[in-house]
Scaffold this motif. Sequence first.
Motif, PDB file in Angstrom:
ATOM      1  N   GLU A 151       0.832  -1.204   0.000  1.00  0.00           N
ATOM      2  CA  GLU A 151       0.000   0.000   0.000  1.00  0.00           C
ATOM      3  C   GLU A 151       0.869   1.258   0.000  1.00  0.00           C
ATOM      4  OE1 GLU A 151      -2.668  -0.931   3.461  1.00  0.00           O
ATOM      5  OE2 GLU A 151      -4.174  -0.129   2.097  1.00  0.00           O
ATOM      6  N   GLN A 152       1.978   1.194   0.717  1.00  0.00           N
ATOM      7  CA  GLN A 152       2.882   2.334   0.795  1.00  0.00           C
ATOM      8  C   GLN A 152       3.534   2.631  -0.552  1.00  0.00           C
ATOM      9  OE1 GLN A 152       3.011   4.039   3.628  1.00  0.00           O
ATOM     10  NE2 GLN A 152       4.334   5.602   2.721  1.00  0.00           N
ATOM     11  N   VAL A 153       3.529   1.664  -1.441  1.00  0.00           N
ATOM     12  CA  VAL A 153       4.081   1.852  -2.780  1.00  0.00           C
ATOM     13  C   VAL A 153       3.015   2.358  -3.748  1.00  0.00           C
ATOM     14  CG1 VAL A 153       5.159   0.689  -4.758  1.00  0.00           C
ATOM     15  CG2 VAL A 153       5.800   0.037  -2.415  1.00  0.00           C
ATOM     16  N   PHE A 154       1.821   1.731  -3.736  1.00  0.00           N
ATOM     17  CA  PHE A 154       0.836   1.945  -4.799  1.00  0.00           C
ATOM     18  C   PHE A 154      -0.304   2.890  -4.439  1.00  0.00           C
ATOM     19  CE2 PHE A 154       2.140  -2.644  -5.556  1.00  0.00           C
ATOM     20  CZ  PHE A 154       3.059  -2.327  -6.539  1.00  0.00           C
ATOM     21  N   ASP A 164       2.726  10.078   1.157  1.00  0.00           N
ATOM     22  CA  ASP A 164       4.130   9.707   1.074  1.00  0.00           C
ATOM     23  C   ASP A 164       4.355   8.417   0.295  1.00  0.00           C
ATOM     24  OD1 ASP A 164       2.892   8.092   2.919  1.00  0.00           O
ATOM     25  OD2 ASP A 164       4.547   8.106   4.369  1.00  0.00           O
ATOM     26  N   SER A 165       3.332   7.908  -0.384  1.00  0.00           N
ATOM     27  CA  SER A 165       3.528   6.687  -1.170  1.00  0.00           C
ATOM     28  C   SER A 165       4.419   6.977  -2.377  1.00  0.00           C
ATOM     29  CB  SER A 165       2.187   6.114  -1.637  1.00  0.00           C
ATOM     30  OG  SER A 165       1.674   6.854  -2.730  1.00  0.00           O
ATOM     31  N   ALA A 166       5.049   5.936  -2.885  1.00  0.00           N
ATOM     32  CA  ALA A 166       5.927   6.101  -4.041  1.00  0.00           C
ATOM     33  C   ALA A 166       5.153   6.609  -5.252  1.00  0.00           C
ATOM     34  CB  ALA A 166       6.615   4.770  -4.358  1.00  0.00           C
ATOM     35  N   LEU A 167       3.927   6.119  -5.440  1.00  0.00           N
ATOM     36  CA  LEU A 167       3.145   6.540  -6.602  1.00  0.00           C
ATOM     37  C   LEU A 167       2.740   8.011  -6.503  1.00  0.00           C
ATOM     38  CD1 LEU A 167       1.831   5.775  -9.252  1.00  0.00           C
ATOM     39  CD2 LEU A 167      -0.189   4.999  -7.969  1.00  0.00           C
ATOM     40  N   VAL A 168       2.352   8.449  -5.325  1.00  0.00           N
ATOM     41  CA  VAL A 168       1.999   9.862  -5.154  1.00  0.00           C
ATOM     42  C   VAL A 168       3.217  10.748  -5.384  1.00  0.00           C
ATOM     43  CG1 VAL A 168       1.308  11.593  -3.449  1.00  0.00           C
ATOM     44  CG2 VAL A 168       0.009   9.470  -3.677  1.00  0.00           C
ATOM     45  N   ARG A 169       4.373  10.327  -4.898  1.00  0.00           N
ATOM     46  CA  ARG A 169       5.582  11.116  -5.108  1.00  0.00           C
ATOM     47  C   ARG A 169       5.924  11.196  -6.598  1.00  0.00           C
ATOM     48  NH1 ARG A 169       9.875   8.615  -2.989  1.00  0.00           N
ATOM     49  NH2 ARG A 169       8.812   6.800  -2.108  1.00  0.00           N
ATOM     50  N   ASP A 228      15.307   5.798  -8.598  1.00  0.00           N
ATOM     51  CA  ASP A 228      15.475   4.661  -7.689  1.00  0.00           C
ATOM     52  C   ASP A 228      14.136   4.263  -7.075  1.00  0.00           C
ATOM     53  OD1 ASP A 228      18.276   4.566  -8.077  1.00  0.00           O
ATOM     54  OD2 ASP A 228      18.530   6.210  -6.651  1.00  0.00           O
ATOM     55  N   ALA A 229      13.150   4.098  -7.930  1.00  0.00           N
ATOM     56  CA  ALA A 229      11.807   3.732  -7.476  1.00  0.00           C
ATOM     57  C   ALA A 229      11.820   2.339  -6.861  1.00  0.00           C
ATOM     58  CB  ALA A 229      10.834   3.768  -8.657  1.00  0.00           C
ATOM     59  N   PRO A 230      10.900   2.065  -5.952  1.00  0.00           N
ATOM     60  CA  PRO A 230      10.824   0.717  -5.374  1.00  0.00           C
ATOM     61  C   PRO A 230      10.677  -0.340  -6.461  1.00  0.00           C
ATOM     62  CG  PRO A 230       9.401   2.229  -4.177  1.00  0.00           C
ATOM     63  CD  PRO A 230       9.876   2.963  -5.393  1.00  0.00           C
ATOM     64  N   GLY A 231      11.302  -1.480  -6.238  1.00  0.00           N
ATOM     65  CA  GLY A 231      11.258  -2.541  -7.235  1.00  0.00           C
ATOM     66  C   GLY A 231       9.852  -2.991  -7.563  1.00  0.00           C
ATOM     67  N   ASP A 232       8.960  -3.026  -6.572  1.00  0.00           N
ATOM     68  CA  ASP A 232       7.584  -3.423  -6.848  1.00  0.00           C
ATOM     69  C   ASP A 232       6.908  -2.448  -7.810  1.00  0.00           C
ATOM     70  OD1 ASP A 232       6.841  -5.825  -5.083  1.00  0.00           O
ATOM     71  OD2 ASP A 232       7.818  -4.495  -3.650  1.00  0.00           O
ATOM     72  N   LEU A 233       7.223  -1.171  -7.687  1.00  0.00           N
ATOM     73  CA  LEU A 233       6.614  -0.183  -8.571  1.00  0.00           C
ATOM     74  C   LEU A 233       7.140  -0.323  -9.997  1.00  0.00           C
ATOM     75  CD1 LEU A 233       4.754   2.200  -8.991  1.00  0.00           C
ATOM     76  CD2 LEU A 233       6.584   3.724  -8.217  1.00  0.00           C
ATOM     77  N   THR A 234       8.439  -0.480 -10.162  1.00  0.00           N
ATOM     78  CA  THR A 234       8.965  -0.611 -11.525  1.00  0.00           C
ATOM     79  C   THR A 234       8.517  -1.922 -12.166  1.00  0.00           C
ATOM     80  OG1 THR A 234      11.048  -1.518 -10.652  1.00  0.00           O
ATOM     81  CG2 THR A 234      10.969   0.855 -11.071  1.00  0.00           C
ATOM     82  N   GLY A 246       6.097  11.712 -19.208  1.00  0.00           N
ATOM     83  CA  GLY A 246       6.575  12.552 -20.299  1.00  0.00           C
ATOM     84  C   GLY A 246       5.758  13.789 -20.607  1.00  0.00           C
ATOM     85  N   ARG A 247       4.652  14.010 -19.920  1.00  0.00           N
ATOM     86  CA  ARG A 247       3.826  15.176 -20.225  1.00  0.00           C
ATOM     87  C   ARG A 247       3.516  15.942 -18.939  1.00  0.00           C
ATOM     88  NH1 ARG A 247      -0.590  12.985 -24.726  1.00  0.00           N
ATOM     89  NH2 ARG A 247       0.913  11.739 -25.942  1.00  0.00           N
ATOM     90  N   PRO A 248       3.508  17.256 -18.998  1.00  0.00           N
ATOM     91  CA  PRO A 248       3.144  18.049 -17.812  1.00  0.00           C
ATOM     92  C   PRO A 248       1.740  17.686 -17.341  1.00  0.00           C
ATOM     93  CG  PRO A 248       4.119  19.441 -19.495  1.00  0.00           C
ATOM     94  CD  PRO A 248       3.890  18.110 -20.135  1.00  0.00           C
ATOM     95  N   GLY A 249       1.591  17.483 -16.045  1.00  0.00           N
ATOM     96  CA  GLY A 249       0.280  17.171 -15.484  1.00  0.00           C
ATOM     97  C   GLY A 249      -0.135  15.729 -15.636  1.00  0.00           C
ATOM     98  N   MET A 250       0.704  14.891 -16.225  1.00  0.00           N
ATOM     99  CA  MET A 250       0.386  13.473 -16.338  1.00  0.00           C
ATOM    100  C   MET A 250       0.450  12.834 -14.957  1.00  0.00           C
ATOM    101  SD  MET A 250       2.287  10.612 -18.742  1.00  0.00           S
ATOM    102  CE  MET A 250       1.327  10.907 -20.223  1.00  0.00           C
ATOM    103  N   ARG A 251      -0.516  11.970 -14.661  1.00  0.00           N
ATOM    104  CA  ARG A 251      -0.576  11.294 -13.366  1.00  0.00           C
ATOM    105  C   ARG A 251      -1.040   9.859 -13.576  1.00  0.00           C
ATOM    106  NH1 ARG A 251      -0.442  14.872  -9.148  1.00  0.00           N
ATOM    107  NH2 ARG A 251      -1.703  13.612  -7.748  1.00  0.00           N
ATOM    108  N   LEU A 252      -0.537   8.960 -12.742  1.00  0.00           N
ATOM    109  CA  LEU A 252      -0.833   7.536 -12.885  1.00  0.00           C
ATOM    110  C   LEU A 252      -1.753   7.039 -11.782  1.00  0.00           C
ATOM    111  CD1 LEU A 252       2.688   5.992 -13.662  1.00  0.00           C
ATOM    112  CD2 LEU A 252       1.065   7.063 -15.241  1.00  0.00           C
ATOM    113  N   THR A 253      -2.545   6.046 -12.121  1.00  0.00           N
ATOM    114  CA  THR A 253      -3.228   5.204 -11.155  1.00  0.00           C
ATOM    115  C   THR A 253      -2.933   3.762 -11.523  1.00  0.00           C
ATOM    116  OG1 THR A 253      -5.355   4.433 -10.294  1.00  0.00           O
ATOM    117  CG2 THR A 253      -5.356   5.308 -12.539  1.00  0.00           C
ATOM    118  N   LEU A 254      -2.654   2.938 -10.522  1.00  0.00           N
ATOM    119  CA  LEU A 254      -2.457   1.509 -10.738  1.00  0.00           C
ATOM    120  C   LEU A 254      -3.584   0.709 -10.097  1.00  0.00           C
ATOM    121  CD1 LEU A 254       1.406   1.314 -10.211  1.00  0.00           C
ATOM    122  CD2 LEU A 254       0.156   1.218 -12.378  1.00  0.00           C
TER     123      LEU A 254
END
Length: 335
Positions: free
Chosen positions: A82-85, A91-96, A105-111, A177-185
Motif C-alpha cells: 500500500e505504501q508503494v501503490f 508519502d507513497s511512491a506513486l503519489v511522489r 530509484d523507485a521501489p522494485g515493486d513499482l517498476t 513525459g507530459r506536464p500534469g500526467m498522473r498515474l493510477t495503478l
Amino acid sequence: MTHAHATGTTRRRCIGIVAAVSAAAAAPGLLHRAEAGAVTPPVTTWQGVALGADAQLRIVHPDRKLAEQLVQQAVAEVQRLEQVFSLYRDDSALVRLNDAGILRDAPGDLTRLLATTLQFCAATGGAFDPTVQPLWELYASAIGAGRPIPRGRSLQAVLARVDWRDVHLDGGDIRLGRPGMRLTLNGIAQGYITDRVTDALRDAGLDHVLVDMGEVRALAPPQAKPWRVGLAGDDEARTPLETLALRAGAVSTSSGSGTVLDARSGLNHIFDPRTGLSATRWRSVSVQAASATTADALSTAFCLMDAQAIRRVAAREDARVWALAHGASGLRRLA
C-alpha cells in the motif's frame, strides 16, 4: 478498477484470506466446520483494514504460534505494498511520482508492476491505460463542487495528458513525459498484491489458500476439493450468476457499477482513455487467468473492448472471459 477519494457511490468491499496446510484442508468445508470424527487444527484469525476495506485473514494450522507469525507477515506485506501503490497516502511512491513527474530509484515493486502494466497497455491496444488518473480528478472535482460534468474543451485539455506511451522506465527511474500526467495503478495493483500474499503463504508451506482482495487467487492441493468462486453481475447484492471450481489461478470481475460518480449521467470509474468517457459496452466482465495481476488488468480493459478484440487478447493471455451484456440476465462466455 477503483480510484482513491471517490465522491460517488462506492460499494463496500470485504477482503478475505483463508489458508491452510494440506493436512487440515481435505475439503474447503474444513475451514468452516469439522468433518465427522476429524480433529480440526486451530484457526488463527485477524480482522482489520487493508486496501481501504474491511479485511479478515484466517489460517488453519496446527502450530498456532507459526500461524500468528504468518498472519502478521501477510498483513505487513499488504501494508508495505500500500505504501508503494496508494493514491491516498501522501508519502507513497506513486503519489511522489505523480507530484514530481519523475521518481529515481523507485521501489522494485513499482517498476516491476509498471513494466507489466505497460505490457497490458500494448496488448489491449491502449484500452488499459494507467494515465487516466487526471480524468478521475477532473470529474471528482466537478462533482464535488456541484458543477456540470466536464465536456468539450475542458475534457480535451485533460485528455491531452492521457497516453501510456509517454510513461518511461529507465532501470529504476520512472519519468512521466507530459506536464500534469498522473498515474493510477488501481486497475492492477489489487491483483498484484493478491498474488504477492498468495505466493508468500505458499512459500511458507500453506498449499490450500483462497485470497480475496477484490480479485481472487486460489491454491488447492490434488487431494482437496477445489474452491468454488462465484462470478457476480452488476446488481447491488453482487449475486453470483455462475460458479467456477478453482484449484489454481485467479478470477477478477470489473463493472462500471462498482463506483458510480454520477448516477444521472451514468459516469463511472472505468474511463476510456481515447474519449475520456465511462465504460458502457458491458455491464460486467469476469476474467479467469493464471495470476490475479493478469485477471485484474484484463477485466478492466475488457470493459472497454468489443467481443472480437477480447477474444484476441484472451487467446494470447490464455484467459477465460465472461461478460454480462445490457438487457441480459446471464453471463455470456466470450473466450
